[in-house]
Enzyme design. Structure first.
Site, PDB file in Angstrom:
ATOM      1  N   ASP A  92      -4.638   7.000   7.985  1.00 44.22           N
ATOM      2  CA  ASP A  92      -3.946   6.030   7.151  1.00 44.22           C
ATOM      3  C   ASP A  92      -4.970   5.583   6.119  1.00 44.22           C
ATOM      4  O   ASP A  92      -6.055   5.116   6.468  1.00 44.22           O
ATOM      5  CB  ASP A  92      -3.473   4.834   7.985  1.00 44.22           C
ATOM      6  CG  ASP A  92      -2.789   3.774   7.137  1.00 44.22           C
ATOM      7  OD1 ASP A  92      -2.100   4.136   6.162  1.00 44.22           O
ATOM      8  OD2 ASP A  92      -2.946   2.590   7.457  1.00 44.22           O
ATOM      9  N   ARG A 126       8.375  13.636   4.012  1.00 39.36           N
ATOM     10  CA  ARG A 126       7.107  14.329   3.772  1.00 39.36           C
ATOM     11  C   ARG A 126       6.738  15.153   5.001  1.00 39.36           C
ATOM     12  O   ARG A 126       6.934  14.706   6.135  1.00 39.36           O
ATOM     13  CB  ARG A 126       5.984  13.325   3.489  1.00 39.36           C
ATOM     14  CG  ARG A 126       6.231  12.465   2.279  1.00 39.36           C
ATOM     15  CD  ARG A 126       5.155  11.423   2.098  1.00 39.36           C
ATOM     16  NE  ARG A 126       5.164  10.451   3.190  1.00 39.36           N
ATOM     17  CZ  ARG A 126       4.451   9.338   3.222  1.00 39.36           C
ATOM     18  NH1 ARG A 126       3.623   9.057   2.229  1.00 39.36           N
ATOM     19  NH2 ARG A 126       4.531   8.508   4.240  1.00 39.36           N
ATOM     20  N   ASP A 151      -3.819   9.631   1.348  1.00 44.07           N
ATOM     21  CA  ASP A 151      -3.213  10.322   2.480  1.00 44.07           C
ATOM     22  C   ASP A 151      -1.907  11.047   2.133  1.00 44.07           C
ATOM     23  O   ASP A 151      -1.144  11.402   3.028  1.00 44.07           O
ATOM     24  CB  ASP A 151      -3.016   9.380   3.679  1.00 44.07           C
ATOM     25  CG  ASP A 151      -2.160   8.164   3.361  1.00 44.07           C
ATOM     26  OD1 ASP A 151      -1.412   8.180   2.361  1.00 44.07           O
ATOM     27  OD2 ASP A 151      -2.241   7.189   4.127  1.00 44.07           O
ATOM     28  N   ARG A 179       2.144  14.495   3.924  1.00 42.04           N
ATOM     29  CA  ARG A 179       1.450  13.288   4.396  1.00 42.04           C
ATOM     30  C   ARG A 179       0.343  13.739   5.324  1.00 42.04           C
ATOM     31  O   ARG A 179       0.591  14.483   6.279  1.00 42.04           O
ATOM     32  CB  ARG A 179       2.440  12.383   5.132  1.00 42.04           C
ATOM     33  CG  ARG A 179       1.815  11.265   5.934  1.00 42.04           C
ATOM     34  CD  ARG A 179       1.326  10.148   5.010  1.00 42.04           C
ATOM     35  NE  ARG A 179       1.125   8.897   5.701  1.00 42.04           N
ATOM     36  CZ  ARG A 179       0.083   8.615   6.468  1.00 42.04           C
ATOM     37  NH1 ARG A 179      -0.837   9.501   6.694  1.00 42.04           N
ATOM     38  NH2 ARG A 179      -0.020   7.427   7.024  1.00 42.04           N
ATOM     39  N   GLU A 198      -3.310   1.726   0.264  1.00 34.15           N
ATOM     40  CA  GLU A 198      -2.313   2.000  -0.770  1.00 34.15           C
ATOM     41  C   GLU A 198      -2.874   1.763  -2.165  1.00 34.15           C
ATOM     42  O   GLU A 198      -3.694   0.872  -2.362  1.00 34.15           O
ATOM     43  CB  GLU A 198      -1.093   1.091  -0.566  1.00 34.15           C
ATOM     44  CG  GLU A 198      -0.326   1.349   0.710  1.00 34.15           C
ATOM     45  CD  GLU A 198       0.234   2.746   0.802  1.00 34.15           C
ATOM     46  OE1 GLU A 198       0.711   3.277  -0.225  1.00 34.15           O
ATOM     47  OE2 GLU A 198       0.197   3.330   1.895  1.00 34.15           O
TER      48      GLU A 198
END
Length: 128
Positions: free
Chosen positions: A48, A95, A33, A43, A51
């Protein structure tokens, strides 16, 4: 709304987006993302993704790597537009918040439909 710094991409000039490496970042994908577009960190605002830099578990890292690879594929399929996120231009990390759109469909929605991301709910949810 179209943001000015992607006019070259929208004009059909080729741009390729590899996975970001160390050093200067211009056009590359950080994770599922986040990406750099013409030197600006962006972003993907409507999703979402798991990670990959600080995953909480192995399954998050695995899914995050898949989301990253798929975002690389999607942005390299051809020109796309960036649409501003209503009410906010940047996040707390500076971002740009943007929705990536090709032919009227959000690239983020494609990641969600493929099980590689979630629709952004306003806060991060755990992946483990």
């Amino acid at each position: 709304m179209i943001v000015p710094y992607v006019e070259a991409a929208q004009s059909g000039l080729p741009a390729t987006y590899p996975k970001c490496a160390s050093g200067a970042r211009y056009n590359c994908v950080v994770d599922g993302d986040t990406l750099w577009i013409y030197g600006q960190k962006v972003r993907v605002a409507d999703i979402d993704a798991p990670e990959i830099s600080t995953p909480k578990c192995a399954s998050e890292l695995t899914l995050g790597n898949k989301a990253t690879e798929r975002l690389i594929e999607l942005v390299n399929e051809g020109p796309f537009q960036l649409q501003a996120w209503p009410g906010r231009d940047t996040d707390r990390y500076g971002r740009k918040l943007r929705v990536l759109v090709r032919e009227g469909r959000s690239l983020g929605d494609r990641l969600v439909s493929e099980g590689l991301a979630r629709t952004w709910s306003g806060r991060r949810e755990p992946w483990c």
